[in-house]
Design a protein around this motif. Structure first.
Motif, PDB file in Angstrom:
ATOM      1  N   PRO A  57       0.992  -1.087  -0.057  1.00 46.17           N
ATOM      2  CA  PRO A  57      -0.116  -0.003   0.021  1.00 46.17           C
ATOM      3  C   PRO A  57       0.978   1.259   0.125  1.00 46.17           C
ATOM      4  N   VAL A  58       0.446   2.321  -0.858  1.00 47.95           N
ATOM      5  CA  VAL A  58       1.282   3.582  -0.892  1.00 47.95           C
ATOM      6  C   VAL A  58       0.711   4.524   0.199  1.00 47.95           C
ATOM      7  N   ASP A  59       1.321   4.699   1.229  1.00 44.90           N
ATOM      8  CA  ASP A  59       1.216   5.668   2.261  1.00 44.90           C
ATOM      9  C   ASP A  59       1.185   7.256   1.846  1.00 44.90           C
ATOM     10  N   SER A  60       0.196   7.718   1.327  1.00 49.59           N
ATOM     11  CA  SER A  60       0.311   9.143   0.764  1.00 49.59           C
ATOM     12  C   SER A  60      -1.069  10.098   1.076  1.00 49.59           C
ATOM     13  N   PRO A  61      -0.793  11.150   1.287  1.00 45.39           N
ATOM     14  CA  PRO A  61      -2.000  12.004   1.291  1.00 45.39           C
ATOM     15  C   PRO A  61      -2.510  12.509   0.073  1.00 45.39           C
ATOM     16  N   THR A  62      -1.894  12.057  -1.158  1.00 45.41           N
ATOM     17  CA  THR A  62      -2.639  12.655  -2.309  1.00 45.41           C
ATOM     18  C   THR A  62      -3.091  11.469  -3.239  1.00 45.41           C
ATOM     19  N   THR A  63      -2.915  10.223  -2.476  1.00 45.04           N
ATOM     20  CA  THR A  63      -3.077   8.956  -3.579  1.00 45.04           C
ATOM     21  C   THR A  63      -3.943   8.147  -2.681  1.00 45.04           C
ATOM     22  N   ARG A  64      -4.844   7.545  -3.404  1.00 46.44           N
ATOM     23  CA  ARG A  64      -5.785   6.580  -2.714  1.00 46.44           C
ATOM     24  C   ARG A  64      -6.011   5.365  -3.351  1.00 46.44           C
ATOM     25  N   LEU A  65      -5.946   4.389  -3.097  1.00 42.44           N
ATOM     26  CA  LEU A  65      -6.200   2.969  -3.781  1.00 42.44           C
ATOM     27  C   LEU A  65      -7.294   2.116  -2.948  1.00 42.44           C
ATOM     28  N   ALA A  66      -8.305   2.350  -3.711  1.00 44.31           N
ATOM     29  CA  ALA A  66      -9.749   1.354  -3.141  1.00 44.31           C
ATOM     30  C   ALA A  66      -9.846  -0.109  -3.649  1.00 44.31           C
ATOM     31  N   THR A  67     -10.269  -1.015  -2.901  1.00 44.23           N
ATOM     32  CA  THR A  67     -10.319  -2.453  -3.695  1.00 44.23           C
ATOM     33  C   THR A  67     -11.528  -2.860  -3.399  1.00 44.23           C
ATOM     34  N   GLY A  68     -12.356  -3.542  -4.118  1.00 47.54           N
ATOM     35  CA  GLY A  68     -13.388  -4.264  -3.791  1.00 47.54           C
ATOM     36  C   GLY A  68     -13.614  -5.722  -4.492  1.00 47.54           C
ATOM     37  N   PHE A  69     -14.272  -6.571  -4.006  1.00 47.73           N
ATOM     38  CA  PHE A  69     -14.629  -7.678  -4.522  1.00 47.73           C
ATOM     39  C   PHE A  69     -16.217  -8.297  -4.251  1.00 47.73           C
ATOM     40  N   TRP A  70     -16.851  -8.436  -5.625  1.00 49.65           N
ATOM     41  CA  TRP A  70     -18.055  -8.822  -5.435  1.00 49.65           C
ATOM     42  C   TRP A  70     -18.294 -10.371  -5.875  1.00 49.65           C
ATOM     43  N   ASP A 117     -16.819   7.582 -14.285  1.00 47.98           N
ATOM     44  CA  ASP A 117     -18.139   7.272 -13.820  1.00 47.98           C
ATOM     45  C   ASP A 117     -18.939   5.710 -13.802  1.00 47.98           C
ATOM     46  N   ARG A 118     -17.922   4.972 -14.211  1.00 44.86           N
ATOM     47  CA  ARG A 118     -18.490   3.575 -14.613  1.00 44.86           C
ATOM     48  C   ARG A 118     -17.431   2.415 -14.366  1.00 44.86           C
ATOM     49  N   LEU A 119     -17.876   1.229 -14.012  1.00 38.67           N
ATOM     50  CA  LEU A 119     -17.014   0.276 -13.789  1.00 38.67           C
ATOM     51  C   LEU A 119     -16.538  -0.013 -15.268  1.00 38.67           C
ATOM     52  N   PRO A 120     -15.233  -0.642 -15.561  1.00 40.97           N
ATOM     53  CA  PRO A 120     -14.716  -0.674 -17.105  1.00 40.97           C
ATOM     54  C   PRO A 120     -15.275  -1.944 -17.587  1.00 40.97           C
ATOM     55  N   ILE A 121     -15.764  -2.728 -16.798  1.00 38.89           N
ATOM     56  CA  ILE A 121     -16.381  -3.966 -17.292  1.00 38.89           C
ATOM     57  C   ILE A 121     -17.985  -4.048 -17.105  1.00 38.89           C
ATOM     58  N   GLN A 122     -18.648  -4.920 -17.853  1.00 36.26           N
ATOM     59  CA  GLN A 122     -20.223  -5.077 -17.918  1.00 36.26           C
ATOM     60  C   GLN A 122     -20.303  -6.174 -16.974  1.00 36.26           C
ATOM     61  N   VAL A 123     -21.070  -6.239 -15.853  1.00 38.22           N
ATOM     62  CA  VAL A 123     -21.571  -7.442 -15.493  1.00 38.22           C
ATOM     63  C   VAL A 123     -22.702  -7.906 -15.903  1.00 38.22           C
ATOM     64  N   ARG A 124     -22.566  -9.130 -16.222  1.00 37.48           N
ATOM     65  CA  ARG A 124     -23.642 -10.142 -16.656  1.00 37.48           C
ATOM     66  C   ARG A 124     -24.145 -11.113 -16.002  1.00 37.48           C
ATOM     67  N   PRO A 125     -25.200 -11.769 -16.435  1.00 43.51           N
ATOM     68  CA  PRO A 125     -25.776 -12.552 -15.602  1.00 43.51           C
ATOM     69  C   PRO A 125     -25.024 -13.998 -15.139  1.00 43.51           C
ATOM     70  N   GLY A 126     -23.984 -14.111 -16.005  1.00 47.09           N
ATOM     71  CA  GLY A 126     -23.140 -15.337 -15.758  1.00 47.09           C
ATOM     72  C   GLY A 126     -21.707 -14.787 -15.025  1.00 47.09           C
ATOM     73  N   THR A 127     -21.690 -13.649 -14.663  1.00 47.57           N
ATOM     74  CA  THR A 127     -20.678 -13.034 -13.864  1.00 47.57           C
ATOM     75  C   THR A 127     -20.555 -13.772 -12.548  1.00 47.57           C
ATOM     76  N   ALA A 128     -19.539 -14.412 -12.162  1.00 50.89           N
ATOM     77  CA  ALA A 128     -19.390 -15.135 -10.698  1.00 50.89           C
ATOM     78  C   ALA A 128     -18.862 -14.183  -9.768  1.00 50.89           C
ATOM     79  N   LEU A 129     -17.661 -13.625 -10.248  1.00 48.16           N
ATOM     80  CA  LEU A 129     -16.828 -12.879  -9.350  1.00 48.16           C
ATOM     81  C   LEU A 129     -16.439 -11.512 -10.132  1.00 48.16           C
ATOM     82  N   VAL A 130     -16.419 -10.453  -9.466  1.00 49.80           N
ATOM     83  CA  VAL A 130     -15.898  -9.016 -10.046  1.00 49.80           C
ATOM     84  C   VAL A 130     -14.704  -8.566  -8.810  1.00 49.80           C
ATOM     85  N   LEU A 131     -13.406  -8.299  -9.344  1.00 52.13           N
ATOM     86  CA  LEU A 131     -12.227  -7.829  -8.484  1.00 52.13           C
ATOM     87  C   LEU A 131     -12.046  -6.549  -9.269  1.00 52.13           C
TER      88      LEU A 131
END
Length: 365
Positions: A57-70, A117-131
């Motif tokens: 992780p980058v310890d920085s007041p100007t940089t933020r990295l957020a991670t999500g898993f669905w 303003d959007r996730l770069p991939i499309q979530v489909r009915p067959g999508t099992a996991l998004v990182l």
């Protein structure tokens, strides 16, 4: 992460065409390193070759990295995945794209201050996991630029009224000329007021992004330098000043650059060839997972007062099958950036290149 992530950025930049774009190897790397940790067989070997060490992780007041898993509701998850990952980063997909896509797009907007303003991939009915990763960089200049008229008289921008940015009186040490295989490259460090700087990279006329950007990245660690006047866009003269200290005059342009990248178009670069085939590549996450989508969307803005950028990287997976007062004479060095050039946003303490890009269409006046 810095050396390996920067190497990934350099290899990626070497495959660019000459269109305007922006990208972030630092945004892709943490997801590849995570997949390598939970992969097996050829998929693990390929991913580990690209991302051999965990992301730091980058310890920085100007940089933020957020991670999500669905993960899709009901998807069987491996014990390691369930126990080793922070629960606050995990959530469920309903399996209905009309519900899931807006929810993930909203997450992107919140994590990037609406730069993307959007996730770069499309979530489909067959999508099992998004990182997904959302990297955001917000920099104010230590010394702002002054908006000024700019209308180049030569080169591809000849005659175009552009949003010029001028700054006079800077430290000449912020400009160096790197001796590279692509020829001499003028590298200007625009210092941020915290811990991130932006380097502008002007190569010889006609040299493409695929040569200038990797050479500029290499020059970060191997600063073989030439005298400043030998650099592209650099001239030197003598002017009146308050003292005899040399000064730097910079004339450049503002820009807003966007980039959308399908990582699977270069699956070998990102270690995703085997992972994209049907198979049981990530048993510690869930049985029979394979990569169906991998994309990045990025945006960068360079203005008189600062630099704002964001990159969102997302990997989708399918299950089962593939988805003067007193004046004196003093030396003045001048840099004119008035034709296509590259830029690098660099985390000063670690040398990590957060964002890289190429400008061919600057902001108009």
């Amino acid at each position: 992460m810095s050396p390996s992530a920067n190497a990934l950025t350099a290899r990626w930049a070497a495959r660019l065409d000459d269109r305007q774009t922006v990208l972030s190897g630092a945004g892709v790397y943490p997801l590849l390193a995570l997949l390598a940790r939970y992969a097996t067989g050829p998929a693990r070997d390929e991913l580990h070759a690209v991302a051999p060490t965990p992301a730091t992780p980058v310890d920085s007041p100007t940089t933020r990295l957020a991670t999500g898993f669905w993960s899709r509701a009901g998807l069987p998850l491996g014990r390691r995945w369930r126990t080793e990952l922070d629960n606050t980063t995990r959530s469920e997909l309903t399996g209905d794209p009309t519900v899931d896509q807006p929810r993930l797009d909203q997450w992107v907007r919140e994590q990037t201050d609406d730069l993307i303003d959007r996730l770069p991939i499309q979530v489909r009915p067959g999508t099992a996991l998004v990182l997904a990763n959302a990297l955001t960089v917000l920099v104010d200049w230590a010394t702002p630029f002054r908006p000024a008229h700019c209308q180049p008289t030569t080169g591809p921008w000849q005659g175009r009224p552009l949003a010029g940015l001028h700054r006079c009186g800077g430290d000449p040490a912020s400009l160096r000329v790197a001796d590279t295989p692509a020829g001499p490259i003028s590298l200007l460090t625009v210092t941020g007021d915290a811990d991130v700087d932006v380097l502008l990279a002007l190569g010889p006329a006609g040299q493409p992004a695929a040569r200038v950007l990797p050479a500029a990245l290499t020059a970060l660690d191997h600063p073989a330098t030439l005298p400043a006047p030998a650099g592209p866009g650099v001239t030197e003269d003598t002017v009146q000043g308050y003292d005899d200290r040399p000064e730097l005059l910079v004339r450049t342009v503002g820009f807003t650059v966007t980039g959308d990248h399908d990582l699977l178009d270069h699956a070998d670069l990102f270690g995703l060839v085997a992972a994209g085939r049907d198979g049981d590549h990530f048993p510690d996450i869930s049985p029979q997972l394979s990569v169906s989508d991998a994309r990045q969307s990025a945006r960068a803005e360079f203005t008189a007062t600062g630099f704002r950028a964001a990159a969102v990287t997302a990997i989708g997976m399918r299950a089962g099958s593939a988805p003067p007062r007193t004046t004196v004479r003093r030396r003045r060095i001048r840099l004119d950036v008035d034709r296509p050039f590259g830029f690098l946003a660099v985390h000063r303490p670690t040398g990590l290149v957060l964002i890289a890009g190429w400008v061919t269409d600057p902001t108009g006046a």
